[in-house]
Design a protein around this motif. Structure first.
Motif, short mmCIF file in Angstrom:
data_model
loop_
_atom_site.label_atom_id
_atom_site.label_comp_id
_atom_site.label_asym_id
_atom_site.label_seq_id
_atom_site.Cartn_x
_atom_site.Cartn_y
_atom_site.Cartn_z
N PHE A 73 24.44 44.49 44.78
CA PHE A 73 25.45 45.54 44.67
C PHE A 73 26.85 44.94 44.75
CE2 PHE A 73 28.31 48.57 46.81
CZ PHE A 73 28.38 49.54 45.82
N LEU A 74 27.08 44.08 45.75
CA LEU A 74 28.39 43.45 45.89
C LEU A 74 28.71 42.55 44.71
CD1 LEU A 74 28.43 42.58 49.70
CD2 LEU A 74 29.59 44.46 48.53
N ALA A 75 27.70 41.88 44.16
CA ALA A 75 27.92 41.01 43.00
C ALA A 75 28.35 41.82 41.78
CB ALA A 75 26.66 40.21 42.70
N VAL A 76 27.71 42.96 41.56
CA VAL A 76 28.06 43.80 40.41
C VAL A 76 29.47 44.37 40.57
CG1 VAL A 76 27.52 45.98 39.24
CG2 VAL A 76 25.70 44.36 39.75
N VAL A 77 29.77 44.89 41.75
CA VAL A 77 31.10 45.47 41.99
C VAL A 77 32.16 44.37 41.90
CG1 VAL A 77 32.57 46.61 43.68
CG2 VAL A 77 30.23 47.40 43.34
N GLY A 78 31.85 43.21 42.47
CA GLY A 78 32.80 42.09 42.41
C GLY A 78 33.04 41.64 40.98
N ALA A 79 31.98 41.55 40.19
CA ALA A 79 32.12 41.15 38.79
C ALA A 79 32.96 42.16 38.01
CB ALA A 79 30.75 40.99 38.14
N MET A 80 32.77 43.44 38.29
CA MET A 80 33.58 44.46 37.61
C MET A 80 35.06 44.33 37.99
SD MET A 80 31.07 47.77 37.91
CE MET A 80 32.28 48.89 37.21
N GLN A 81 35.31 44.07 39.27
CA GLN A 81 36.70 43.91 39.71
C GLN A 81 37.33 42.65 39.10
OE1 GLN A 81 38.60 45.97 41.05
NE2 GLN A 81 37.49 47.27 42.49
N VAL A 82 36.56 41.57 39.05
CA VAL A 82 37.07 40.32 38.46
C VAL A 82 37.39 40.54 36.99
CG1 VAL A 82 36.37 38.00 37.73
CG2 VAL A 82 36.00 38.74 40.09
N ARG A 83 36.50 41.20 36.27
CA ARG A 83 36.74 41.48 34.85
C ARG A 83 38.01 42.28 34.65
NH1 ARG A 83 35.78 45.82 31.72
NH2 ARG A 83 35.49 45.48 29.50
N HIS A 84 38.19 43.32 35.48
CA HIS A 84 39.38 44.17 35.35
C HIS A 84 40.63 43.38 35.72
CE1 HIS A 84 42.00 47.69 35.85
NE2 HIS A 84 41.15 48.29 35.04
N GLN A 85 40.55 42.55 36.76
CA GLN A 85 41.70 41.74 37.16
C GLN A 85 42.10 40.77 36.05
OE1 GLN A 85 43.73 41.59 39.87
NE2 GLN A 85 44.78 39.75 39.17
N LEU A 86 41.12 40.12 35.46
CA LEU A 86 41.43 39.16 34.40
C LEU A 86 41.94 39.84 33.13
CD1 LEU A 86 38.45 36.68 34.80
CD2 LEU A 86 40.81 36.39 35.60
N LYS A 87 41.45 41.02 32.87
CA LYS A 87 41.85 41.73 31.65
C LYS A 87 43.21 42.42 31.79
CE LYS A 87 39.98 44.91 28.22
NZ LYS A 87 38.82 45.71 27.83
N PHE A 88 43.44 43.08 32.95
CA PHE A 88 44.65 43.90 33.10
C PHE A 88 45.63 43.36 34.14
CE2 PHE A 88 41.28 46.88 31.75
CZ PHE A 88 41.82 47.25 30.52
N GLY A 89 45.24 42.36 34.92
CA GLY A 89 46.14 41.80 35.92
C GLY A 89 46.21 42.60 37.20
N GLN A 90 45.26 43.48 37.41
CA GLN A 90 45.22 44.28 38.65
C GLN A 90 43.79 44.72 38.90
OE1 GLN A 90 47.72 47.62 37.84
NE2 GLN A 90 46.16 48.74 36.74
N LEU A 91 43.51 45.10 40.14
CA LEU A 91 42.19 45.63 40.46
C LEU A 91 42.04 47.02 39.87
CD1 LEU A 91 41.81 44.51 44.17
CD2 LEU A 91 40.79 43.48 42.14
N MET A 92 40.81 47.47 39.74
CA MET A 92 40.57 48.81 39.20
C MET A 92 41.23 49.83 40.13
SD MET A 92 36.62 48.84 37.82
CE MET A 92 35.89 48.56 39.40
N PRO A 93 42.06 50.72 39.58
CA PRO A 93 42.72 51.71 40.43
C PRO A 93 41.74 52.70 41.03
CG PRO A 93 43.26 52.09 38.11
CD PRO A 93 42.47 50.82 38.18
N ARG A 94 40.68 53.04 40.30
CA ARG A 94 39.65 53.96 40.80
C ARG A 94 38.30 53.40 40.40
NH1 ARG A 94 39.88 59.97 39.84
NH2 ARG A 94 38.80 59.93 41.81
N SER A 95 37.39 53.42 41.35
CA SER A 95 36.04 52.97 41.06
C SER A 95 35.29 54.07 40.32
CB SER A 95 35.31 52.65 42.35
OG SER A 95 35.93 51.59 43.02
#
Length: 128
Positions: A73-95
């Motif tokens: 679960f943490l790996a999936v959520v972390g991967a989603m956050q990393v993807r969003h950070q790399l793509k948009f330069g910020q963490l996901m504003p809402r999960s």
């Protein structure tokens, strides 16, 4: 375009996570244990991760019986956050809703196992 500015926070967090998991000289640290003198619901997860990565799955399960639920679960959520950070330069504003729902279930499971361990289930409270 991927820039160092977007990648730096990700690289820093990955380095910290890898150090926590792989540097075995770091002693277990539990703020709840330090304040209240009892293990927290997630006590043993770091040690279980170390054991699982070493292929010692039964020992990992003895250390924390939910490692195989919490870590993916943490790996999936972390991967989603990393993807969003790399793509948009910020963490996901809402999960997404499913993350909040699944996270609630994971927390409920952690608390349930934590309480059950105080009554001797799953080998009793994890050694600290």
């Amino acid at each position: 375009m991927l820039t160092f500015r977007r990648a730096a926070p990700v690289l820093g967090l990955v380095a910290i996570a890898l150090a926590i998991v792989f540097v075995t000289s770091i002693p277990p640290f539990c703020p709840m244990r330090m304040v209240l003198g009892i293990p927290c619901p997630s006590c043993g997860l770091t040690r279980a991760t170390r054991l699982a990565l070493g292929g010692h799955f039964s020992a990992a399960t003895a250390m924390h019986p939910l490692w195989f639920v919490v870590l993916p679960f943490l790996a999936v959520v972390g991967a989603m956050q990393v993807r969003h950070q790399l793509k948009f330069g910020q963490l996901m504003p809402r999960s997404p809703r499913w993350i909040s729902f699944a996270g609630g279930i994971v927390i409920a499971l952690l608390v349930g196992v934590w309480i059950a361990r105080f009554f001797g289930a799953f080998g009793g409270p994890v050694p600290i």
